[in-house]
Design a protein around this motif. Structure first.
Motif, PDB file in Angstrom:
ATOM      1  N   GLY A  11      11.288 -13.542   4.638  1.00  0.00           N
ATOM      2  CA  GLY A  11      11.916 -13.810   5.925  1.00  0.00           C
ATOM      3  C   GLY A  11      11.760 -15.272   6.290  1.00  0.00           C
ATOM      4  O   GLY A  11      10.701 -15.857   6.070  1.00  0.00           O
ATOM      5  N   ILE A  12      12.807 -15.880   6.813  1.00  0.00           N
ATOM      6  CA  ILE A  12      12.688 -17.245   7.308  1.00  0.00           C
ATOM      7  C   ILE A  12      13.276 -17.305   8.719  1.00  0.00           C
ATOM      8  O   ILE A  12      13.877 -16.339   9.194  1.00  0.00           O
ATOM      9  CB  ILE A  12      13.416 -18.280   6.411  1.00  0.00           C
ATOM     10  CG1 ILE A  12      14.899 -17.906   6.270  1.00  0.00           C
ATOM     11  CG2 ILE A  12      12.763 -18.404   5.066  1.00  0.00           C
ATOM     12  CD1 ILE A  12      15.739 -18.990   5.615  1.00  0.00           C
ATOM     13  N   SER A  13      13.079 -18.409   9.373  1.00  0.00           N
ATOM     14  CA  SER A  13      13.650 -18.591  10.692  1.00  0.00           C
ATOM     15  C   SER A  13      13.993 -20.061  10.807  1.00  0.00           C
ATOM     16  O   SER A  13      13.155 -20.924  10.551  1.00  0.00           O
ATOM     17  CB  SER A  13      12.613 -18.171  11.732  1.00  0.00           C
ATOM     18  OG  SER A  13      12.836 -18.797  12.943  1.00  0.00           O
ATOM     19  N   THR A  14      15.244 -20.356  11.092  1.00  0.00           N
ATOM     20  CA  THR A  14      15.687 -21.745  11.126  1.00  0.00           C
ATOM     21  C   THR A  14      16.193 -22.082  12.524  1.00  0.00           C
ATOM     22  O   THR A  14      16.325 -21.203  13.370  1.00  0.00           O
ATOM     23  CB  THR A  14      16.788 -21.998  10.076  1.00  0.00           C
ATOM     24  OG1 THR A  14      17.936 -21.217  10.408  1.00  0.00           O
ATOM     25  CG2 THR A  14      16.318 -21.616   8.685  1.00  0.00           C
ATOM     26  N   LEU A  15      16.473 -23.355  12.755  1.00  0.00           N
ATOM     27  CA  LEU A  15      16.877 -23.778  14.094  1.00  0.00           C
ATOM     28  C   LEU A  15      18.318 -23.389  14.401  1.00  0.00           C
ATOM     29  O   LEU A  15      19.145 -23.275  13.494  1.00  0.00           O
ATOM     30  CB  LEU A  15      16.713 -25.292  14.211  1.00  0.00           C
ATOM     31  CG  LEU A  15      15.262 -25.775  14.201  1.00  0.00           C
ATOM     32  CD1 LEU A  15      15.206 -27.290  14.192  1.00  0.00           C
ATOM     33  CD2 LEU A  15      14.500 -25.223  15.392  1.00  0.00           C
ATOM     34  N   THR A  56      10.246 -24.793  19.140  1.00  0.00           N
ATOM     35  CA  THR A  56      10.544 -23.980  17.965  1.00  0.00           C
ATOM     36  C   THR A  56      10.783 -24.895  16.771  1.00  0.00           C
ATOM     37  O   THR A  56      11.397 -25.947  16.919  1.00  0.00           O
ATOM     38  CB  THR A  56      11.817 -23.149  18.187  1.00  0.00           C
ATOM     39  OG1 THR A  56      11.499 -22.057  19.040  1.00  0.00           O
ATOM     40  CG2 THR A  56      12.373 -22.575  16.898  1.00  0.00           C
ATOM     41  N   CYS A  57      10.287 -24.483  15.605  1.00  0.00           N
ATOM     42  CA  CYS A  57      10.651 -25.190  14.386  1.00  0.00           C
ATOM     43  C   CYS A  57      11.168 -24.145  13.418  1.00  0.00           C
ATOM     44  O   CYS A  57      11.157 -22.958  13.712  1.00  0.00           O
ATOM     45  CB  CYS A  57       9.433 -25.915  13.816  1.00  0.00           C
ATOM     46  SG  CYS A  57       8.124 -24.819  13.267  1.00  0.00           S
ATOM     47  N   ALA A  58      11.658 -24.608  12.264  1.00  0.00           N
ATOM     48  CA  ALA A  58      11.940 -23.635  11.220  1.00  0.00           C
ATOM     49  C   ALA A  58      10.600 -23.064  10.778  1.00  0.00           C
ATOM     50  O   ALA A  58       9.607 -23.777  10.713  1.00  0.00           O
ATOM     51  CB  ALA A  58      12.655 -24.313  10.065  1.00  0.00           C
ATOM     52  N   TYR A  59      10.555 -21.764  10.536  1.00  0.00           N
ATOM     53  CA  TYR A  59       9.323 -21.139  10.071  1.00  0.00           C
ATOM     54  C   TYR A  59       9.513 -20.640   8.645  1.00  0.00           C
ATOM     55  O   TYR A  59      10.583 -20.165   8.288  1.00  0.00           O
ATOM     56  CB  TYR A  59       8.947 -19.956  10.964  1.00  0.00           C
ATOM     57  CG  TYR A  59       8.442 -20.343  12.349  1.00  0.00           C
ATOM     58  CD1 TYR A  59       7.096 -20.609  12.560  1.00  0.00           C
ATOM     59  CD2 TYR A  59       9.307 -20.438  13.425  1.00  0.00           C
ATOM     60  CE1 TYR A  59       6.624 -20.960  13.826  1.00  0.00           C
ATOM     61  CE2 TYR A  59       8.846 -20.791  14.691  1.00  0.00           C
ATOM     62  CZ  TYR A  59       7.502 -21.050  14.877  1.00  0.00           C
ATOM     63  OH  TYR A  59       7.043 -21.393  16.123  1.00  0.00           O
ATOM     64  N   GLY A  60       8.459 -20.752   7.855  1.00  0.00           N
ATOM     65  CA  GLY A  60       8.441 -20.143   6.544  1.00  0.00           C
ATOM     66  C   GLY A  60       8.087 -18.670   6.687  1.00  0.00           C
ATOM     67  O   GLY A  60       7.842 -18.194   7.793  1.00  0.00           O
ATOM     68  N   PRO A  61       8.037 -17.930   5.555  1.00  0.00           N
ATOM     69  CA  PRO A  61       7.816 -16.477   5.624  1.00  0.00           C
ATOM     70  C   PRO A  61       6.574 -16.077   6.429  1.00  0.00           C
ATOM     71  O   PRO A  61       6.637 -15.129   7.206  1.00  0.00           O
ATOM     72  CB  PRO A  61       7.660 -16.095   4.154  1.00  0.00           C
ATOM     73  CG  PRO A  61       8.396 -17.138   3.405  1.00  0.00           C
ATOM     74  CD  PRO A  61       8.265 -18.408   4.187  1.00  0.00           C
ATOM     75  N   VAL A  88       7.197 -16.765  10.176  1.00  0.00           N
ATOM     76  CA  VAL A  88       8.137 -15.775  10.725  1.00  0.00           C
ATOM     77  C   VAL A  88       7.393 -14.496  11.096  1.00  0.00           C
ATOM     78  O   VAL A  88       7.556 -13.959  12.191  1.00  0.00           O
ATOM     79  CB  VAL A  88       9.254 -15.450   9.707  1.00  0.00           C
ATOM     80  CG1 VAL A  88      10.041 -14.217  10.128  1.00  0.00           C
ATOM     81  CG2 VAL A  88      10.192 -16.637   9.554  1.00  0.00           C
ATOM     82  N   ASP A  89       6.551 -14.025  10.186  1.00  0.00           N
ATOM     83  CA  ASP A  89       5.863 -12.759  10.442  1.00  0.00           C
ATOM     84  C   ASP A  89       4.825 -12.872  11.559  1.00  0.00           C
ATOM     85  O   ASP A  89       4.674 -11.958  12.361  1.00  0.00           O
ATOM     86  CB  ASP A  89       5.209 -12.237   9.159  1.00  0.00           C
ATOM     87  CG  ASP A  89       6.234 -11.547   8.267  1.00  0.00           C
ATOM     88  OD1 ASP A  89       7.304 -11.188   8.791  1.00  0.00           O
ATOM     89  OD2 ASP A  89       5.973 -11.378   7.070  1.00  0.00           O
ATOM     90  N   LEU A 131      15.670 -17.537  22.863  1.00  0.00           N
ATOM     91  CA  LEU A 131      15.679 -18.985  22.762  1.00  0.00           C
ATOM     92  C   LEU A 131      16.167 -19.643  24.043  1.00  0.00           C
ATOM     93  O   LEU A 131      17.115 -19.186  24.660  1.00  0.00           O
ATOM     94  CB  LEU A 131      16.623 -19.374  21.633  1.00  0.00           C
ATOM     95  CG  LEU A 131      16.280 -20.652  20.908  1.00  0.00           C
ATOM     96  CD1 LEU A 131      14.970 -20.479  20.178  1.00  0.00           C
ATOM     97  CD2 LEU A 131      17.370 -21.009  19.933  1.00  0.00           C
ATOM     98  N   GLU A 150      14.493 -26.692  21.075  1.00  0.00           N
ATOM     99  CA  GLU A 150      14.564 -25.239  21.261  1.00  0.00           C
ATOM    100  C   GLU A 150      13.159 -24.684  21.490  1.00  0.00           C
ATOM    101  O   GLU A 150      12.195 -25.160  20.909  1.00  0.00           O
ATOM    102  CB  GLU A 150      15.185 -24.598  20.013  1.00  0.00           C
ATOM    103  CG  GLU A 150      16.546 -25.184  19.675  1.00  0.00           C
ATOM    104  CD  GLU A 150      17.139 -24.642  18.367  1.00  0.00           C
ATOM    105  OE1 GLU A 150      16.634 -23.644  17.831  1.00  0.00           O
ATOM    106  OE2 GLU A 150      18.115 -25.245  17.886  1.00  0.00           O
TER     107      GLU A 150
END
Lengths: 451, 451
Positions: A103-107, B72-77, B80-81, B178, B195
């Motif tokens: 899973g990832i989460s991006t802007l 908020t930033c992009a999160y890795g796996p 995210v969890d 968001l 964000e």
């Protein structure tokens, strides 16, 4: 007792619900801009009335229009929970149960470049006022500072993910979130939202297996949609025709749903090759390479993307049943039920009081409510509503909310701990001891999940 | 064996991690714009290195800067969890366990009015080119087409919610999602995101109880944050001073976290009276009224809003331990552990193979992995990583990932079904039968949850 079950018999359905004109109007409007114009708008307006009446969406028209057009709308409490449950099921099926999917989460924003461009333009000295005006308007129209798909975010996370996966194919990056679709100009005109909730998997695999993987994921996605369906055949897949393919896609598949007004796309699966990966990478090509067994290859991409808002709408339409019953005295009874799948149903149990000592029954209800909530069974505190309502009206309400079980606490409960439990789908009422009800409901839901 | 536990002893910590200059640079940058400049930047850069190395956030600097700045930033796996788990816990504590709180979901966009305004301006004939340029730039800067808080959405859903609640106070509307904070101009300059993920509860209560409710929710929120803390005293609350109150707020409370570089706000609770409700309503005042027992009143509003991204960062800092051990031969060992709360830890179990027949051990691992995933225990397939690594390196890695248990499948397992299970917090290894491990881990997590 004789029961007729008329699924999607639109003529019957529309007759019941054709008396509301504003909704009818907006549906006409939608139809005008919609993909197909066959089929009446009344089944849709009937559905929307149920959704508005039962707290799935707010009563303002533009939310209904947005949802019909496959866009995100504001959701009421029941809509929120239905959508959460669907997203949760997607995450569980695509990410959590697969060690090679991350899973990832991006802007949401894609950089503030647009603003700078406009300012640059405004500072240009050789433009006259009219030219300046035109160019600025043009830029503003084109300016999409927010993402329109989740694919770009996944591609940006590809290189950092390689360490995680030890450069071993196949693997996937998954994300759910909001995208913007401002291109749809008519939407603005009718107050339709330009937001869509997407659930996206970007799958990296070796070139030689990409076609098999497309078949694998097509089967998986169709099965997933059908798992929650009352009428599975309304969900189907079709290949995208060659002329519809964009330049970077080799093959494409769509998951479709047959709405009363025509067929709409719930999900797309694109086989993209390696072009997108190369386009987005400025470093050496070797940095992109992965291992396919003992061979070193540049991976191909499959991009899966589901429109979760349209998915919510499809599941709702699919689960709506209009049932006619003739009782022993030959009287006709009509019943509208949202037969949502037990895992998706936003409310599993409604708790109500029968006749008897109000304060004591209330205490039992409160205790039971907290017992349900403790183990994660979402429960509706019907006993808190003190307006008098007949049992028939109560069942009509809960059936339209898709509530799986209605539990009645009565005088009997105080004496011997027995509850009256009504099943939404069978309408059968049985008595059950208060100590058994939690386990019974948990088992009912988990059984439905594992079918 | 002697164990020293040095929590937040920054001098020791910074000495280990001060060798990376780009991060140091950006932290200097952050500090310059940050709220406080006391405290060194090194503990933060050490933390960020762990987060980047262990897949919480991507390696690009601007993500680290965003997170440090509470965005908020992009999160890795793993990120995210962790964030999903925190949001899930918030939803469960605020919405799911309370019959009088309803989840809602509103649109991110707040209408495309901005675009029209700019076009109107460009069409004005009495402006010269310079004026036009200035005014257009000004409008563009001011243009926030996206929501900056969740409060407005909740206020818009207030009237539709009254039917749901039978106009009975108190009740609440909750949403997570968001928001945009473009006002922070320096952020853009350093590539920081604008964000923020917020978790918001809008609580409607009678005027006479609003002060008590503010106290109630302040206690609740502080307890909630502390529930997951290794060092609960780093979380605190303080009253907002009168001069900081905006015009519509009577009282305000902040939940704070003591970061190494100073104190930052995790959550705000505002007592807003009825002004916001009246401002947002165009109809009759009677439509807004509710029942407080037998009295009819205009409700007062409490607005709670937590910054989930900064919350993630606080939980990470709070759970980081730097431990020194002296073994029996007087050798010093250093260990960095993310002692994340069992419910929040993104990975509960890592599965690895010891020596022995690779293909057979692999089969056992795969079977066990699927058993874990089936019951919702997130498991890390360490056995899939075929690069040779010492046990020490493996434990260092998993400790930095905050993995609760490391399970080793070895020759022994094939013979008698015994696994070697290492506990992150105690580092004790015990043998356990393969049939017991799932239940053991589920019980461990649920026990920690109910403390």
């Amino acid at each position: 007792m004789l029961t007729y079950c008329i699924r999607r018999q639109l003529s019957v359905f529309s007759r019941v619900n054709c008396n509301i004109s504003p909704l009818h109007e907006l549906l006409q409007f939608c139809k005008q801009y919609g993909k197909s114009s066959d089929g009446g708008s009344d089944p849709a307006s009937g559905m929307l009335q149920v959704l508005q009446r039962r707290f799935f969406i707010p009563p303002d028209h533009h939310h209904a229009v947005s949802l019909l057009k496959g866009k995100t709308c504001a959701y009421g409490p029941l809509g929120v929970d239905l959508k959460r449950n669907m997203l949760e099921q997607w995450w569980s099926a695509v990410v959590r149960s697969r060690p090679q999917v991350f899973g990832i989460s991006t802007l949401h924003g894609v950089g503030a470049k647009g603003a700078g461009e406009v300012e640059d333009l405004l500072n240009q000295r050789d433009l006259n006022k009219e030219e300046l005006g035109e160019r600025a308007s043009e830029l503003l129209r084109q300016r999409h500072p927010f993402r329109t798909s989740l694919l770009q975010g996944a591609l940006a996370q590809y290189v950092p993910s390689l360490e995680l996966t030890n450069r071993k194919l196949p693997f996937g990056l998954a994300e759910t979130g909001l995208c913007y679709r401002p291109e749809d100009d008519e939407s603005d005109a009718i107050g339709c939202s330009s937001e869509v909730t997407e659930a996206s998997l970007t799958w990296f695999c070796s070139p030689r297996t990409s076609s098999q993987w497309l078949d694998y994921w097509t089967r998986h996605r169709l099965q997933w949609w059908r798992k929650f369906a009352l009428g599975p055949t309304d969900f189907s897949v079709c290949d995208v025709r060659d002329e519809e393919l964009n330049k970077s896609a080799f093959r494409g598949v769509k998951v479709l749903y047959q709405f009363p007004w025509g067929t709409e796309t719930l999900e797309t699966l694109w086989m993209l090759g390696d072009a997108e990966l190369l386009r987005n990478h400025t470093g050496k090509q070797a940095e992109l390479q992965c291992r396919d067994g003992k061979k070193i290859v540049l991976p191909h991409i499959l991009a899966l993307s589901a429109n979760v808002d349209r998915g919510v709408l499809a599941v709702l339409f699919n689960s709506l049943q209009h049932i006619q019953k003739v009782d022993s005295k030959q009287r006709l009874h009509q019943r509208t039920v949202l037969k949502l799948h037990p895992t998706l149903a936003p409310v599993k149990v409604a708790l109500d009081m029968g006749k008897g000592s109000t304060s004591e029954l209330r205490q039992v209800c409160e205790g039971l409510l907290h017992e349900f909530l403790e183990v994660g069974i979402s429960a509706w505190p019907g006993y808190m509503d003190t307006t008098q309502s007949s049992m028939d009206k109560l069942h009509t309400k809960y059936d339209e909310m898709g509530v799986l079980f209605t539990v009645m606490v009565g005088e009997n409960t105080l004496e011997n701990g027995l509850l009256l439990v009504r099943n939404r789908d069978t309408t059968i009422r049985e008595t059950m001891h208060i100590s058994e009800i939690r386990q019974f409901i948990l088992k009912y839901i988990s059984t439905a999940e594992n079918v």
